[in-house]
Motif scaffolding. Structure first.
Motif, mmCIF file in Angstrom:
data_model
loop_
_atom_site.group_PDB
_atom_site.id
_atom_site.type_symbol
_atom_site.label_atom_id
_atom_site.label_comp_id
_atom_site.label_asym_id
_atom_site.label_seq_id
_atom_site.Cartn_x
_atom_site.Cartn_y
_atom_site.Cartn_z
ATOM 1 N N ARG A 100 0.819 -1.220 0.000
ATOM 2 C CA ARG A 100 0.000 0.000 0.000
ATOM 3 C C ARG A 100 0.844 1.257 0.000
ATOM 4 N N ASN A 101 1.870 1.293 0.858
ATOM 5 C CA ASN A 101 2.610 2.521 1.116
ATOM 6 C C ASN A 101 3.923 2.637 0.362
ATOM 7 N N GLY A 102 4.396 1.550 -0.203
ATOM 8 C CA GLY A 102 5.712 1.584 -0.827
ATOM 9 C C GLY A 102 6.791 1.321 0.204
ATOM 10 N N PRO A 103 8.036 1.568 -0.149
ATOM 11 C CA PRO A 103 9.142 1.251 0.757
ATOM 12 C C PRO A 103 9.006 1.910 2.127
ATOM 13 N N MET A 104 9.317 1.118 3.152
ATOM 14 C CA MET A 104 9.281 1.587 4.539
ATOM 15 C C MET A 104 10.403 0.915 5.311
ATOM 16 N N THR A 105 10.909 1.601 6.314
ATOM 17 C CA THR A 105 11.915 1.010 7.194
ATOM 18 C C THR A 105 11.213 0.167 8.261
ATOM 19 N N ALA A 106 11.983 -0.660 8.920
ATOM 20 C CA ALA A 106 11.423 -1.451 10.024
ATOM 21 C C ALA A 106 10.898 -0.530 11.118
ATOM 22 N N THR A 107 11.549 0.596 11.322
ATOM 23 C CA THR A 107 11.110 1.570 12.332
ATOM 24 C C THR A 107 9.753 2.151 11.948
ATOM 25 N N GLN A 108 9.579 2.521 10.690
ATOM 26 C CA GLN A 108 8.293 3.050 10.228
ATOM 27 C C GLN A 108 7.198 1.984 10.334
ATOM 28 N N CYS A 109 7.518 0.748 9.969
ATOM 29 C CA CYS A 109 6.547 -0.345 10.072
ATOM 30 C C CYS A 109 6.133 -0.558 11.521
ATOM 31 N N ALA A 110 7.118 -0.561 12.420
ATOM 32 C CA ALA A 110 6.835 -0.777 13.839
ATOM 33 C C ALA A 110 5.916 0.309 14.378
ATOM 34 N N ALA A 111 6.175 1.555 14.014
ATOM 35 C CA ALA A 111 5.332 2.659 14.486
ATOM 36 C C ALA A 111 3.912 2.526 13.953
ATOM 37 N N ALA A 112 3.761 2.166 12.685
ATOM 38 C CA ALA A 112 2.435 2.058 12.079
ATOM 39 C C ALA A 112 1.638 0.887 12.645
ATOM 40 N N LEU A 113 2.331 -0.179 13.015
ATOM 41 C CA LEU A 113 1.649 -1.389 13.497
ATOM 42 C C LEU A 113 1.670 -1.530 15.013
ATOM 43 N N ASP A 114 2.219 -0.532 15.715
ATOM 44 C CA ASP A 114 2.342 -0.579 17.161
ATOM 45 C C ASP A 114 3.085 -1.847 17.603
ATOM 46 N N GLU A 115 4.186 -2.100 16.943
ATOM 47 C CA GLU A 115 5.056 -3.248 17.221
ATOM 48 C C GLU A 115 6.424 -2.714 17.629
ATOM 49 N N ASN A 116 7.323 -3.593 18.032
ATOM 50 C CA ASN A 116 8.683 -3.134 18.315
ATOM 51 C C ASN A 116 9.549 -3.332 17.070
ATOM 52 N N VAL A 117 10.581 -2.520 16.953
ATOM 53 C CA VAL A 117 11.429 -2.508 15.757
ATOM 54 C C VAL A 117 12.128 -3.854 15.535
ATOM 55 N N PRO A 118 12.744 -4.458 16.574
ATOM 56 C CA PRO A 118 13.422 -5.737 16.325
ATOM 57 C C PRO A 118 12.462 -6.818 15.794
ATOM 58 N N ASN A 119 11.244 -6.832 16.291
ATOM 59 C CA ASN A 119 10.261 -7.814 15.833
ATOM 60 C C ASN A 119 9.930 -7.591 14.351
ATOM 61 N N CYS A 120 9.678 -6.342 13.976
ATOM 62 C CA CYS A 120 9.388 -6.035 12.568
ATOM 63 C C CYS A 120 10.585 -6.356 11.698
ATOM 64 N N SER A 121 11.761 -6.022 12.162
ATOM 65 C CA SER A 121 12.980 -6.289 11.405
ATOM 66 C C SER A 121 13.148 -7.795 11.162
ATOM 67 N N PHE A 122 12.931 -8.591 12.201
ATOM 68 C CA PHE A 122 13.030 -10.055 12.068
ATOM 69 C C PHE A 122 12.039 -10.567 11.026
ATOM 70 N N HIS A 123 10.794 -10.130 11.119
ATOM 71 C CA HIS A 123 9.768 -10.647 10.211
ATOM 72 C C HIS A 123 9.966 -10.139 8.781
ATOM 73 N N LEU A 124 10.504 -8.955 8.610
ATOM 74 C CA LEU A 124 10.837 -8.476 7.266
ATOM 75 C C LEU A 124 11.949 -9.340 6.655
ATOM 76 N N ARG A 125 12.925 -9.714 7.467
ATOM 77 C CA ARG A 125 13.993 -10.615 6.970
ATOM 78 C C ARG A 125 13.419 -11.976 6.600
ATOM 79 N N GLN A 126 12.458 -12.467 7.371
ATOM 80 C CA GLN A 126 11.821 -13.747 7.034
ATOM 81 C C GLN A 126 11.058 -13.640 5.714
ATOM 82 N N LEU A 127 10.363 -12.526 5.511
ATOM 83 C CA LEU A 127 9.658 -12.318 4.241
ATOM 84 C C LEU A 127 10.650 -12.279 3.080
#
Length: 191
Positions: free
Chosen positions: A34-61
């Motif tokens: 939907r939004n185009g490129p985003m950092t793990a920090t931006q994803c975490a803020a938008a999803l109310d998650e923590n950055v390391p968790n988003c970073s891990f799952h982005l690497r898995q994707l």
């Protein structure tokens, strides 16, 4: 402007199917699409998650080809982007493990869309009247053969195609999730 190319990734490996079935990963891919490129920090803020968790799952994707690093504006940014505009899979494999994994992913997608619909219903009263009138739910029983159903899906895809192009967005347009399911039911009407 030229329209966006619609690229689909087809998953047929049980490990990739299971990897994509994670709720946070589904949300991350949806957001990147939907939004185009985003950092793990931006994803975490938008999803109310923590950055390391988003970073891990982005690497898995990325491991399964669903996300990749995007070119950065500067050397410090590390944005991610989706590798395709949609993901598909089938559950008609001869491999039982693949069929089970595809069923798990289908169930995860269904839960994801149910959560989206519930979130919309919670705020629907705050929507402008024109959007309350335009959006909603319906169901219908039709009688078709498997071949007719394939044709029907192709026709629905053709109807939706012109609206996927982000570069041709009309004024006051906004993202809308269109979910269409075709679920054979028993003739006697039992659940």
């Amino acid at each position: 402007m030229a329209s966006e190319e619609r690229k689909t990734i087809e998953l047929n490996d049980p490990l990739a199917l299971r990897a994509y079935a994670h709720p946070l990963r589904l949300s991350l891919i949806g957001m990147l699409r939907r939004n185009g490129p985003m950092t793990a920090t931006q994803c975490a803020a938008a999803l109310d998650e923590n950055v390391p968790n988003c970073s891990f799952h982005l690497r898995q994707l990325a491991k399964y080809g669903l996300a990749e690093r995007a070119p950065a504006a500067d050397g410090r940014e590390r944005p991610w982007q989706a590798t395709a505009s949609s993901t598909s899979w089938t559950d008609d494999s001869d491999d039982p493990e693949t069929r089970v994994a595809a069923a798990q992913l289908s169930a995860a997608i269904l839960r994801h869309h149910v959560r989206q619909a519930e979130a919309y219903l919670a705020v629907r009263g705050e929507e402008p009247a024109e959007w309350r009138a335009a959006a909603g739910f319906s169901d219908e029983m039709i009688y078709v053969t498997a071949e007719q159903l394939v044709t029907l899906y192709a026709q629905v895809e053709a109807l939706l195609a012109p609206y996927r192009d982000k570069t041709a967005r009309a004024d006051k347009s906004r993202p809308v999730s269109i979910v269409h399911m075709a679920i054979p039911v028993p003739e006697d009407g039992a659940p």
